[in-house]
Write an enzyme that holds these catalytic residues in place. Structure first.
Site, PDB file in Angstrom:
ATOM      1  N   LYS A 155       0.848  -1.262   0.050  1.00  0.00           N
ATOM      2  CA  LYS A 155      -0.059   0.129  -0.011  1.00  0.00           C
ATOM      3  C   LYS A 155       0.955   1.474   0.127  1.00  0.00           C
ATOM      4  O   LYS A 155       1.651   1.426   0.965  1.00  0.00           O
ATOM      5  CB  LYS A 155      -0.861   0.060   1.082  1.00  0.00           C
ATOM      6  CG  LYS A 155      -1.960   1.214   1.131  1.00  0.00           C
ATOM      7  CD  LYS A 155      -2.818   1.108   2.431  1.00  0.00           C
ATOM      8  CE  LYS A 155      -3.764   2.074   2.219  1.00  0.00           C
ATOM      9  NZ  LYS A 155      -3.548   3.356   2.235  1.00  0.00           N
ATOM     10  N   GLU A 203      -1.214   4.273  -8.093  1.00  0.00           N
ATOM     11  CA  GLU A 203      -0.697   5.359  -7.296  1.00  0.00           C
ATOM     12  C   GLU A 203       0.306   6.067  -7.571  1.00  0.00           C
ATOM     13  O   GLU A 203       1.342   5.418  -7.817  1.00  0.00           O
ATOM     14  CB  GLU A 203      -0.686   4.799  -5.965  1.00  0.00           C
ATOM     15  CG  GLU A 203      -0.822   5.619  -4.792  1.00  0.00           C
ATOM     16  CD  GLU A 203      -2.097   5.889  -4.027  1.00  0.00           C
ATOM     17  OE1 GLU A 203      -2.888   5.643  -4.604  1.00  0.00           O
ATOM     18  OE2 GLU A 203      -1.979   6.806  -2.946  1.00  0.00           O
ATOM     19  N   LYS A 239      -8.155  -2.428   3.450  1.00  0.00           N
ATOM     20  CA  LYS A 239      -6.871  -1.704   3.503  1.00  0.00           C
ATOM     21  C   LYS A 239      -6.503  -2.125   5.131  1.00  0.00           C
ATOM     22  O   LYS A 239      -7.495  -2.390   6.127  1.00  0.00           O
ATOM     23  CB  LYS A 239      -6.943  -0.125   3.522  1.00  0.00           C
ATOM     24  CG  LYS A 239      -8.035   0.524   4.056  1.00  0.00           C
ATOM     25  CD  LYS A 239      -8.171   1.888   3.511  1.00  0.00           C
ATOM     26  CE  LYS A 239      -9.431   2.548   4.088  1.00  0.00           C
ATOM     27  NZ  LYS A 239      -9.738   3.841   3.495  1.00  0.00           N
TER      28      LYS A 239
HETATM   29  P1  ATP Z   1      -9.933   5.780   0.574  1.00  0.00           P
HETATM   30  O1  ATP Z   1      -9.373   6.016  -0.673  1.00  0.00           O
HETATM   31  O2  ATP Z   1     -10.350   4.509   0.925  1.00  0.00           O
HETATM   32  O3  ATP Z   1     -11.111   6.727   0.584  1.00  0.00           O
HETATM   33  P2  ATP Z   1      -7.611   7.309   1.595  1.00  0.00           P
HETATM   34  O4  ATP Z   1      -7.571   8.018   0.095  1.00  0.00           O
HETATM   35  O5  ATP Z   1      -7.877   8.071   2.762  1.00  0.00           O
HETATM   36  O6  ATP Z   1      -8.965   6.511   1.561  1.00  0.00           O
HETATM   37  P3  ATP Z   1      -6.169   5.164   2.614  1.00  0.00           P
HETATM   38  O7  ATP Z   1      -7.387   4.989   3.508  1.00  0.00           O
HETATM   39  O8  ATP Z   1      -5.013   5.497   3.221  1.00  0.00           O
HETATM   40  O9  ATP Z   1      -6.603   6.361   1.570  1.00  0.00           O
HETATM   41  O10 ATP Z   1      -6.392   4.055   1.359  1.00  0.00           O
HETATM   42  C1  ATP Z   1      -7.058   3.643   0.236  1.00  0.00           C
HETATM   43  C2  ATP Z   1      -6.069   4.247  -0.759  1.00  0.00           C
HETATM   44  O11 ATP Z   1      -4.810   3.769  -0.935  1.00  0.00           O
HETATM   45  C3  ATP Z   1      -6.596   4.073  -2.227  1.00  0.00           C
HETATM   46  O12 ATP Z   1      -7.761   4.831  -2.555  1.00  0.00           O
HETATM   47  C4  ATP Z   1      -5.541   4.174  -2.971  1.00  0.00           C
HETATM   48  O13 ATP Z   1      -5.208   5.544  -3.404  1.00  0.00           O
HETATM   49  C5  ATP Z   1      -4.123   3.900  -2.238  1.00  0.00           C
HETATM   50  N1  ATP Z   1      -3.718   2.540  -2.481  1.00  0.00           N
HETATM   51  C6  ATP Z   1      -2.169   2.534  -2.520  1.00  0.00           C
HETATM   52  N2  ATP Z   1      -1.949   1.330  -2.853  1.00  0.00           N
HETATM   53  C7  ATP Z   1      -2.827   0.438  -3.086  1.00  0.00           C
HETATM   54  C8  ATP Z   1      -3.013  -0.782  -3.849  1.00  0.00           C
HETATM   55  N3  ATP Z   1      -2.032  -1.562  -3.879  1.00  0.00           N
HETATM   56  N4  ATP Z   1      -4.241  -1.119  -4.190  1.00  0.00           N
HETATM   57  C9  ATP Z   1      -5.334  -0.128  -3.950  1.00  0.00           C
HETATM   58  N5  ATP Z   1      -5.291   1.207  -3.331  1.00  0.00           N
HETATM   59  C10 ATP Z   1      -4.103   1.406  -3.158  1.00  0.00           C
END
Ligand code: ATP
Length: 585
Positions: A257, A307, A430
């Protein structure tokens, strides 16, 4: 349809506080309006003039709009200024001067008000498209002539559309409910429309297809290159065991991630366009990623999900999210591309050579992704491990942390693993270190009010009123007062930063009790990332309040602004409820 009729609908919507009433007014509008212009009505209702991703924004500044109002009404700008201050809204100011039209515009004055919806739309598009020398004058002139030909009610909404401050409180989902009620008989039949919207990100297009070709047309809507899809999102859990239970498949892929910016890349031959999480086009900001995609993907046409992460190629180290936010700029793009290099990590493939891959299961999509992308340090595929064993997932997770990553995103490899655009599903979960111990994962909350600062904080705000988004009701519900965690710089800049969202009275679609009434209200616009230690019951906050006590955050601390999130992307009320239940369990 005359614009006057549409303006009357807007007024009715603005006056109601009930979401159901709002949907039924929209349904009446969609039933009455001609199918040729139903797309325009859908855009206007959400405050836009075109699909978000097309980046056609009128975005006239207040100064220019004031000048146009003055021109159209044959009054001084200072008069417009003071009326606007008195009424608290430039749209209402413009309406006030109705009747005092400039003689220059007598030609545009037909008898009564005859402006059509289409004419207003074309005028606003012309303003948005005017560029080059003399364009400022041109923009003012077009707006002034629209205003000169309109009555007071029309003026109010033309000005608000021009400024980008429509704010009827009609979110995309509410508009879809209105369409479902008008064409499918009930708002409960929204699902296929929501799917069509998630794959097209174009509310006007969905409205038009529905009006012209009915549900069959909607079902035929497909993923298309250069039309971004709403990204699939991940759920969260508080233990790895729950994760294994919830994910819905025995074999799980735990992917690295990355803490960067979500970017969807659309490659079409020798052209690549990029879209942000909010579906804005960001191609211009990342010439480096455009090049990577061109160089490292073998398909003729492809849509990739991934990302962008700020990365030090020499030290092979990742930088945190805030760093890549500095790449959000229109100017000095090349200079910043050198200063803040990025790696583009892809984790999904949604379309390839004319075919949608959304219904293919994750393992097949991942294989396809590996065949399509030639990995290098600049553009890589998310590293992962697949296993049905909790220990193997945990081991990989620890390894990721050691390498400075945020955690893992676990993905189902089972029958539920198709790509669901726009949905937050259990097939993606996540997992970050903080989830297990306490509530130290951050929340993204919408700033809807502020309290005047005293003592050391005189001249800025003492604290901010924050809200979650209640998706089912389409309202923002208060959840905490935020007064700590600000750096001196952030604190000092608060009044400037929030100025353009400020309003004199509580905006529509905000639920707040009298007990926490702020000194200043803001339209839901800015989203902040907030850290908190606990969720508690609250007598004053409305988050999940059912006439009884709601929920609130204890000791909230400001972390960062989240410009990549829109207010409706904020943490939802139901997410807070789940976190509260987990915490109490
Ligand atoms: P969300 O997108 O769930 O509303 P957020 O933008 O605050 O939340 P996080 O909760 O930290 O982010 O985690 C989700 C985000 O992680 C995804 O939207 C994506 O941008 C990112 N991400 C990073 N690596 C990956 C991966 N391998 N697969 C899917 N998403 C990933």
């Amino acid at each position: 349809m005359k614009f006057e009729v549409l303006a009357q609908y807007f007024e009715k919507i603005e006056e109601t506080s009930s979401r159901n009433k709002m949907i039924s007014i929209m349904s009446d509008l969609f039933t009455e309006i001609d199918e040729e212009i139903i797309d325009i009505a859908a855009y206007f209702l959400t405050g836009d003039i075109a699909a978000d991703y097309r980046d056609v924004k009128v975005g006239l500044g207040e100064e220019m709009t004031k000048a146009s109002v003055a021109m159209a009404s044959n009054v001084d700008e200072s008069e417009v200024e003071s009326k606007m201050k008195e009424l608290g809204d430039l749209g209402d100011g413009a309406a006030y001067f109705y009747g005092r039209r400039h003689e220059l515009y007598q030609d545009e004055l037909k008898t009564g008000t005859n402006l059509t919806v289409d004419e207003v739309h074309q005028g606003l598009i012309a303003i948005a498209n005017a560029s080059g020398s003399g364009s400022q004058e041109e923009k003012k002139r077009i707006l002034a002539s629209l205003l000169a030909a309109s009555n007071d009610l029309e003026r109010r909404y033309i000005v608000r559309l021009a400024l980008g401050t429509m704010r009827l409180g009609a979110g995309d989902m509410t508009v879809l409910d209105g369409l479902a009620e008008a064409f499918l008989g009930s708002k409960d039949k929204r699902e296929p429309l929501e799917h069509a919207y998630n794959v097209s990100s174009d509310i006007g297009h969905v409205a038009e297809v529905l009006a012209k070709s009915g549900l069959d047309g909607i079902k035929r809507m497909r993923v298309a290159i250069n039309r971004p899809l709403r990204p699939m999102l991940a759920q969260r859990v508080d233990s790895l065991t729950t994760l294994m239970e919830k994910i819905g498949s025995e074999v799980i892929a735990a992917e690295e991630k990355y803490d960067g910016e979500r970017i969807q890349a659309h490659k079409d031959g020798d052209k690549t366009r990029l879209y942000s999480r909010r579906l804005n086009e960001v191609t211009g900001q990342f010439p480096d990623i455009v090049q990577y995609v061109q160089d490292h993907t073998s398909a003729e046409s492809v849509i990739l999900d991934g990302e962008a992460v700020a990365y030090d190629f020499e030290k092979e180290e990742y930088y945190p999210f805030q760093r890549i936010m500095n790449r959000r700029r229109k100017y000095d793009v090349e200079e910043y591309a050198e200063k803040i290099p990025v790696q583009y990590v892809v984790f999904d493939i949604l379309y390839k050579n004319g075919k949608s891959l959304l219904t293919k299961l994750y393992p097949e999509r991942r294989n396809n992704l590996e065949r399509t992308v030639n990995e290098t340090a600049k553009m890589k595929i998310a590293g992962r491990v697949t296993s049905s064993k909790l220990e193997a997932i945990d081991e990989f997770f620890q390894e990721c942390l050691d390498r400075g990553l945020e955690g893992v995103v676990c993905k189902s490899c089972g029958d539920n693993s198709r790509y669901r655009a726009g949905a937050r599903e259990w097939s993606w979960i996540k997992w970050k270190p903080s989830y297990a111990s306490d509530l130290s994962d951050t929340l993204d909350l919408v700033i809807i009010g502020a309290y005047a600062g005293k003592g050391a904080r005189a001249g800025t705000y003492g604290s901010l009123l924050c809200a979650t988004y209640n998706k089912e009701e389409a309202v923002f519900e208060t959840v905490c007062k935020l007064g700590s965690g600000f750096t001196d710089e952030v604190l000092e800049n608060l009044p400037d930063k929030l100025e353009d969202a400020k309003t004199d009275s509580r905006p529509a679609r905000i639920s707040a009790t009298k007990d926490i009434e702020p000194d200043y209200w803001f339209y839901p616009k800015y989203v902040a990332e907030i850290l908190s230690s606990e969720i508690t019951k609250s007598p004053v906050h409305t988050c999940d309040g059912d006439g009884d006590r709601g929920l609130s955050l204890r000791f909230p601390r400001f972390q960062n602004w989240r410009p990549d999130k829109s207010p409706t992307d904020a943490t939802t009320t139901s997410e807070i409820v789940t976190m509260y239940e987990n915490q109490e369990a």
